[in-house]
Design a protein around this motif. Sequence first.
Motif, PDB file in Angstrom:
ATOM      1  N   ARG A  24      -1.832   0.845   8.123  1.00  0.00           N
ATOM      2  CA  ARG A  24      -1.191   1.787   9.052  1.00  0.00           C
ATOM      3  C   ARG A  24      -2.083   2.992   9.314  1.00  0.00           C
ATOM      4  NH1 ARG A  24       3.623   0.721   6.069  1.00  0.00           N
ATOM      5  NH2 ARG A  24       3.407   2.735   5.004  1.00  0.00           N
ATOM      6  N   ILE A  25      -2.705   3.510   8.241  1.00  0.00           N
ATOM      7  CA  ILE A  25      -3.576   4.679   8.408  1.00  0.00           C
ATOM      8  C   ILE A  25      -4.777   4.336   9.282  1.00  0.00           C
ATOM      9  CG2 ILE A  25      -5.092   6.285   7.204  1.00  0.00           C
ATOM     10  CD1 ILE A  25      -3.163   6.154   4.831  1.00  0.00           C
ATOM     11  N   LEU A  26      -5.398   3.185   9.008  1.00  0.00           N
ATOM     12  CA  LEU A  26      -6.539   2.768   9.819  1.00  0.00           C
ATOM     13  C   LEU A  26      -6.133   2.518  11.266  1.00  0.00           C
ATOM     14  CD1 LEU A  26      -8.414   0.327   7.400  1.00  0.00           C
ATOM     15  CD2 LEU A  26      -9.067   2.654   8.054  1.00  0.00           C
ATOM     16  N   GLY A  27      -4.925   1.946  11.465  1.00  0.00           N
ATOM     17  CA  GLY A  27      -4.442   1.730  12.832  1.00  0.00           C
ATOM     18  C   GLY A  27      -4.280   3.031  13.591  1.00  0.00           C
ATOM     19  N   LYS A  28      -3.715   4.060  12.913  1.00  0.00           N
ATOM     20  CA  LYS A  28      -3.563   5.356  13.561  1.00  0.00           C
ATOM     21  C   LYS A  28      -4.911   5.985  13.874  1.00  0.00           C
ATOM     22  CE  LYS A  28       0.978   6.568  11.682  1.00  0.00           C
ATOM     23  NZ  LYS A  28       1.738   7.547  10.860  1.00  0.00           N
TER      24      LYS A  28
END
Length: 297
Positions: A24-28
Amino acid sequence: MTTSQSARPVAGTDWPLVVSKITRILGKIIIYIVLAIGAVIFSLPFLWMLSTSLKPEYLAYRVPIVWIPPELEFNHYISSWSILPFPLFYRNTIIITAANMTGIVLSSSLVAFGFARVRFWGRDTIFLILLATMMLPGQVTLIPLYLIWARAGLVNTFWPLIIPQWLTNAYNVFLLRQFFMTISTEMDDAARMDGAGWFTIYSRILMPLAKPALGVIAIQAFAWNWNNFMEPLIYLNEPKNFTIAIGLRLFQTQQSQKMPETMAMSVVALIPVLIMFFIAQRRFIQGIVITGVKGID
């Protein structure tokens, strides 16, 4: 005497949860990077225009582009005003834009109220026919409309630019109708029991509740009328009636070798639109999703 110590079980790491959080962090981060790159790309024309308006003449056409000039020429913003009557162009544009904003908001809300609240025979069919007009290109009606205004003796006046805006358009009616249909009819029934008529329900109940949608329509009407080029080009023939869009084109034609002055006037013409957007940005974003709130019944 021996004391036995009970060993505490060490909880294992929940790897699926960790992987999910990292994903999720990498996606954001990827989304923000893509948005930042897109914002920079779309901002480059404006930044080039602003930079060119402050450059000396010899740097305007230099390749590669000099984004930050060594010396700032603010006199481009001053000298251009004396070449053409830009204050007159701004006055004409303000008159047309203010009149059209008022006409679009009033006419669109009245027609949308009729389609959303008043039940009459053929209402849905008429509404679909109105929506079908959105598929009609403006170029198809350009010549017939010009002949109508010419025979009425209104060419080279503001009326061909103002009157059509007071007759509403399908997009604005659709947007407001969708918003009105999300408002409960129980308030209409309660007002009708108190003796309110249709116009009272429209003006005192629905209009105050429809401020987000009305704000979107007003902002879009301001931006479109301020930047409108085609209709003023067709109907206005004398410089005393020109709008700022036509004035900029005339300035570019007469001063084709003065790129910094042209960009300076373009920046000045763009300032009101930027101010309007930043002032009403919250309401504009709030109303973007209005058309998808409720489908056609």
